[in-house]
Design a protein around this motif. Structure first.
Motif, short mmCIF file in Angstrom:
data_model
loop_
_atom_site.label_atom_id
_atom_site.label_comp_id
_atom_site.label_asym_id
_atom_site.label_seq_id
_atom_site.Cartn_x
_atom_site.Cartn_y
_atom_site.Cartn_z
N ILE A 1 -8.64 -4.23 -14.07
CA ILE A 1 -7.86 -4.99 -13.10
C ILE A 1 -6.47 -4.41 -12.88
O ILE A 1 -5.76 -4.85 -11.98
N SER A 2 -6.09 -3.41 -13.66
CA SER A 2 -4.80 -2.76 -13.41
C SER A 2 -4.81 -2.11 -12.02
O SER A 2 -3.74 -1.92 -11.43
N LEU A 3 -5.98 -1.79 -11.51
CA LEU A 3 -6.09 -1.26 -10.16
C LEU A 3 -5.51 -2.25 -9.15
O LEU A 3 -4.80 -1.86 -8.23
N TYR A 4 -5.82 -3.53 -9.33
CA TYR A 4 -5.38 -4.55 -8.38
C TYR A 4 -3.88 -4.81 -8.45
O TYR A 4 -3.32 -5.42 -7.56
N GLN A 5 -3.24 -4.37 -9.51
CA GLN A 5 -1.82 -4.62 -9.69
C GLN A 5 -0.95 -3.48 -9.16
O GLN A 5 0.26 -3.56 -9.24
N GLN A 6 -1.57 -2.44 -8.63
CA GLN A 6 -0.83 -1.32 -8.08
C GLN A 6 -0.22 -1.71 -6.73
O GLN A 6 -0.79 -2.50 -5.98
N TRP A 7 0.95 -1.15 -6.43
CA TRP A 7 1.64 -1.51 -5.18
C TRP A 7 0.81 -1.13 -3.96
O TRP A 7 0.82 -1.85 -2.95
N TRP A 8 0.06 -0.05 -3.99
CA TRP A 8 -0.69 0.40 -2.83
C TRP A 8 -1.96 -0.42 -2.59
O TRP A 8 -2.59 -0.30 -1.53
N ALA B 1 1.58 -12.38 4.89
CA ALA B 1 1.76 -10.94 5.05
C ALA B 1 3.20 -10.55 4.70
O ALA B 1 3.43 -9.54 4.03
N TRP B 2 4.14 -11.34 5.14
CA TRP B 2 5.56 -11.05 4.86
C TRP B 2 5.82 -11.04 3.35
O TRP B 2 6.46 -10.12 2.83
N ILE B 3 5.31 -12.04 2.67
CA ILE B 3 5.53 -12.14 1.22
C ILE B 3 4.82 -11.02 0.47
O ILE B 3 5.40 -10.34 -0.38
N MET B 4 3.54 -10.80 0.80
CA MET B 4 2.76 -9.80 0.05
C MET B 4 3.23 -8.37 0.32
O MET B 4 3.33 -7.57 -0.59
N LEU B 5 3.51 -8.06 1.57
CA LEU B 5 3.97 -6.70 1.88
C LEU B 5 5.38 -6.48 1.34
O LEU B 5 5.73 -5.37 0.94
N GLY B 6 6.19 -7.54 1.32
CA GLY B 6 7.51 -7.43 0.71
C GLY B 6 7.40 -7.14 -0.77
O GLY B 6 8.13 -6.30 -1.32
N SER B 7 6.48 -7.81 -1.43
CA SER B 7 6.25 -7.57 -2.85
C SER B 7 5.74 -6.15 -3.09
O SER B 7 6.15 -5.48 -4.04
N ALA B 8 4.84 -5.68 -2.22
CA ALA B 8 4.33 -4.32 -2.36
C ALA B 8 5.45 -3.30 -2.15
O ALA B 8 5.53 -2.31 -2.87
N TRP B 9 6.30 -3.55 -1.19
CA TRP B 9 7.41 -2.63 -0.91
C TRP B 9 8.37 -2.57 -2.10
O TRP B 9 8.83 -1.49 -2.48
N GLU B 10 8.69 -3.74 -2.67
CA GLU B 10 9.64 -3.79 -3.80
C GLU B 10 9.11 -3.04 -5.02
O GLU B 10 9.89 -2.44 -5.76
N SER B 11 7.81 -3.08 -5.21
CA SER B 11 7.24 -2.41 -6.40
C SER B 11 6.80 -0.98 -6.10
O SER B 11 6.34 -0.28 -7.00
N SER B 12 6.97 -0.53 -4.87
CA SER B 12 6.56 0.84 -4.51
C SER B 12 7.66 1.83 -4.91
O SER B 12 8.82 1.45 -5.10
N PRO B 13 7.31 3.10 -5.00
CA PRO B 13 8.32 4.11 -5.32
C PRO B 13 9.27 4.39 -4.15
O PRO B 13 10.26 5.10 -4.33
N PHE B 14 9.01 3.82 -2.99
CA PHE B 14 9.83 4.06 -1.80
C PHE B 14 11.00 3.11 -1.69
O PHE B 14 11.89 3.33 -0.88
N ALA B 15 10.98 2.04 -2.45
CA ALA B 15 12.03 1.01 -2.34
C ALA B 15 13.33 1.48 -2.97
O ALA B 15 13.42 2.26 -3.85
#
Length: 160
Positions: free
Chosen positions: A85-92, A146-160
């Motif tokens: 399940i670590s796959l599901y926790q990745q930002w991408w 979408a706003w919440i989830m994509l914001g969370s993905a952005w914050e945990s991504s290497p691009f933030a």
């Protein structure tokens, strides 16, 4: 662990297969009626709703199958399950979860519309109006998620 990698591979195959099915069905709709004998349905709101309902249903079933398989890993111990399940926790992976939420929301709203048409067939004469209301409800429900989830993905991504 090898089993975790196999499960992750299966999830990837399911995701790609569901996407290819959606693409095939979408392309097939544009070719509908060309060079085919017999009666041809010319399209409209009902056809596109049917296609979207079918595509979202296949996507949901593919996710459920993958989820059952990765939960099966719990029987081999928490280490395997946690690695899987670590796959599901990745930002991408967040956009794929967002697609799942969108599929479930659309499928549920369209299912309610179909139920209304089944119980009150005269409502099917106003199919376009119901489709517009369904789309409106979908947007109202989907945009905040979408706003919440994509914001969370952005914050945990290497691009933030």
């Amino acid at each position: 662990m090898l089993i975790a990698k196999l499960i992750e591979g299966l999830v990837a195959v399911l995701t790609i297969s569901a996407g290819l099915f959606a693409l095939f069905l979408f392309i097939e709709l544009f070719h509908l009626g060309k060079d085919r004998p017999g009666m041809v349905y010319r399209g409209g709101v009902g056809q596109w709703s049917w296609a979207a309902h079918r595509i979202t249903g296949v996507g949901i079933v593919a996710f459920l199958f993958g989820h059952i398989v990765d939960t099966f890993g719990l029987g081999f111990g928490p280490e395997l399950y946690n690695e899987t399940i670590s796959l599901y926790q990745q930002w991408w992976f967040k956009p794929f979860e967002l697609l799942l939420i969108g599929a479930v929301l659309y499928h549920a709203l369209n299912g309610l519309r179909i139920i209304l048409f089944d119980f009150w067939p005269n409502l099917a004469l106003r199919q376009r109006q119901f489709a517009v209301v369904e789309l409106g409800l979908f947007v109202i429900g989907f945009i905040p998620v979408a706003w919440i989830m994509l914001g969370s993905a952005w914050e945990s991504s290497p691009f933030a």
